[in-house]
Scaffold this active site. Structure first.
Site, PDB file in Angstrom:
ATOM      1  N   LYS A  51       8.503  12.052 -14.618  1.00  0.00           N
ATOM      2  CA  LYS A  51       7.998  12.017 -16.034  1.00  0.00           C
ATOM      3  C   LYS A  51       9.166  11.585 -16.956  1.00  0.00           C
ATOM      4  O   LYS A  51       9.139  10.857 -17.975  1.00  0.00           O
ATOM      5  CB  LYS A  51       7.377  13.247 -16.384  1.00  0.00           C
ATOM      6  CG  LYS A  51       6.140  13.482 -15.808  1.00  0.00           C
ATOM      7  CD  LYS A  51       5.524  14.870 -16.201  1.00  0.00           C
ATOM      8  CE  LYS A  51       4.068  15.129 -15.334  1.00  0.00           C
ATOM      9  NZ  LYS A  51       3.808  16.650 -15.803  1.00  0.00           N
ATOM     10  N   GLN A  93       5.500  22.796 -16.931  1.00  0.00           N
ATOM     11  CA  GLN A  93       4.909  22.208 -15.612  1.00  0.00           C
ATOM     12  C   GLN A  93       4.185  23.436 -14.950  1.00  0.00           C
ATOM     13  O   GLN A  93       5.068  24.616 -14.898  1.00  0.00           O
ATOM     14  CB  GLN A  93       6.000  21.795 -14.645  1.00  0.00           C
ATOM     15  CG  GLN A  93       5.588  21.084 -13.324  1.00  0.00           C
ATOM     16  CD  GLN A  93       4.790  19.830 -13.728  1.00  0.00           C
ATOM     17  OE1 GLN A  93       4.901  19.159 -14.760  1.00  0.00           O
ATOM     18  NE2 GLN A  93       3.992  19.410 -12.756  1.00  0.00           N
ATOM     19  N   ASP A 100       0.706  18.850 -23.573  1.00  0.00           N
ATOM     20  CA  ASP A 100      -0.380  18.781 -22.266  1.00  0.00           C
ATOM     21  C   ASP A 100      -1.909  19.220 -22.828  1.00  0.00           C
ATOM     22  O   ASP A 100      -2.452  19.166 -21.925  1.00  0.00           O
ATOM     23  CB  ASP A 100       0.065  19.834 -21.250  1.00  0.00           C
ATOM     24  CG  ASP A 100       0.844  19.184 -20.097  1.00  0.00           C
ATOM     25  OD1 ASP A 100       0.457  18.027 -19.513  1.00  0.00           O
ATOM     26  OD2 ASP A 100       1.685  19.699 -19.817  1.00  0.00           O
TER      27      ASP A 100
HETATM   28  N1  GUN Z   1       0.897  20.459 -12.878  1.00  0.00           N
HETATM   29  C1  GUN Z   1      -0.014  19.561 -12.299  1.00  0.00           C
HETATM   30  N2  GUN Z   1      -0.427  18.644 -13.093  1.00  0.00           N
HETATM   31  C2  GUN Z   1       0.242  19.110 -14.555  1.00  0.00           C
HETATM   32  C3  GUN Z   1       0.319  18.390 -15.641  1.00  0.00           C
HETATM   33  O1  GUN Z   1      -0.283  17.228 -16.120  1.00  0.00           O
HETATM   34  N3  GUN Z   1       1.030  19.123 -16.645  1.00  0.00           N
HETATM   35  C4  GUN Z   1       1.740  20.121 -16.389  1.00  0.00           C
HETATM   36  N4  GUN Z   1       2.404  20.674 -17.500  1.00  0.00           N
HETATM   37  N5  GUN Z   1       1.878  20.749 -15.071  1.00  0.00           N
HETATM   38  C5  GUN Z   1       1.041  20.254 -14.104  1.00  0.00           C
END
Ligand code: GUN
Length: 279
Positions: free
Chosen positions: A50, A94, A117
């Site tokens: 990311k 995350q 998110d």
């Molecule tokens: N863990 C798995 N997918 C995601 C996501 O899209 N965002 C976050 N913050 N954690 C994750």
């Protein structure tokens, strides 16, 4: 006729180009803060990807790696600091978080304008009520794949297998917001195959390699595979790709399907958080 394989990587690349272009016109750099707590190896890889993509698009990014034993209060303190930080427009915590930390408490603390998110309880509620101002990246990527491919959502029978807060539930809401008839299946669902066989759009988001077999898929369906499972050195999805592709009309591969779209949607979300703050 075998399915058309949907190239998520290519769609994501076009979005990335567009984001890069947009970012280059901005006076101030958009900033993303990624927070990881603990040593989950997959989380480290995802956050690394990311950040790398953000940097390619000209977005400032920083990573906060906290040890597994971090207390909830310590994490909340960091969130409050990032809420105040003028360089930061988007905060990504995350998941998964360690068991002793309440993700609800943590996401409640993230400033709504910086909730990249869409995991804060307010944004979860907004999505269910039809407001998609801030929605999670993977569901948004799934919907974009369907839209870019020209797959009709309104009126379709959409079956979502998996009911996680990150993918299953929000994608079900997004499909419903677009007038699909939505069924959500899970580990207690009876006659799973009978239900999935009704799907014009089938979303597999479980985390079990190859669990969607060809006998569970309707001829001509659009199959979106959200699974990322490591078997030996290989990454495989939740769908038995080789067999299902002979029956479906469209199918996303793993890797190269939903994964790159999740990252592309994070860029879009970061930019929309920026625009809300800097307007
Ligand atoms: N863990 C798995 N997918 C995601 C996501 O899209 N965002 C976050 N913050 N954690 C994750």
């Amino acid at each position: 006729m075998p399915a058309q394989i949907i190239d998520g990587k290519e769609i994501a690349k076009k979005i990335l180009e567009k984001m890069k272009q947009e970012v280059s016109t901005l006076q101030k750099k958009p900033g993303l803060a990624a927070v990881i707590v603990g040593d989950n190896p997959a989380s480290k890889i995802y956050v690394g990807m990311k950040r790398k993509t953000c940097e390619k698009a000209g977005i400032y990014s920083e990573e906060h790696k906290l040890p597994e034993k971090t207390t909830q209060e310590e994490l909340l303190k960091l969130i409050r600091k990032l809420n105040e930080d003028e360089k930061i427009h988007a905060i990504l915590v995350q998941l998964p978080l360690p068991q002793h930390i309440s993700s609800e408490k943590v996401f409640s603390e993230v400033l709504l304008q910086k909730d990249v998110d869409g995991f804060s309880p307010v944004n979860v509620g907004r999505l269910v009520a039809g407001n998609e101002n801030s929605v999670p990246c993977t569901p948004k990527g799934i919907i974009r794949i369907l839209e870019e491919t020209g797959i009709e959502i309104a009126g379709a029978n959409a079956v979502v297998v998996g009911r996680s807060n990150i993918v299953g539930k929000p994608v079900a809401s997004m499909l419903l917001n677009r007038n699909a008839t939505v069924t959500v299946c899970h580990s207690k669902t009876k006659n799973l195959g009978e239900i999935t066989k009704q799907a014009d759009i089938l979303i597999a988001a479980v985390g079990k390699p190859g669990m969607i077999t060809e006998d569970m898929v309707k001829e001509g369906a659009a199959v979106v595979d959200v699974g990322i499972n490591k078997t030996g050195n290989e990454l495989v999805g939740d769908v038995d790709f080789e067999k299902v592709k002979e029956k479906a009309a469209w199918i996303t591969p793993v890797p190269g399907g939903v994964g790159p779209m999740t990252v592309a949607m994070l860029l879009e979300n970061t930019l929309s958080r920026y625009r809300e703050i800097e307007k």
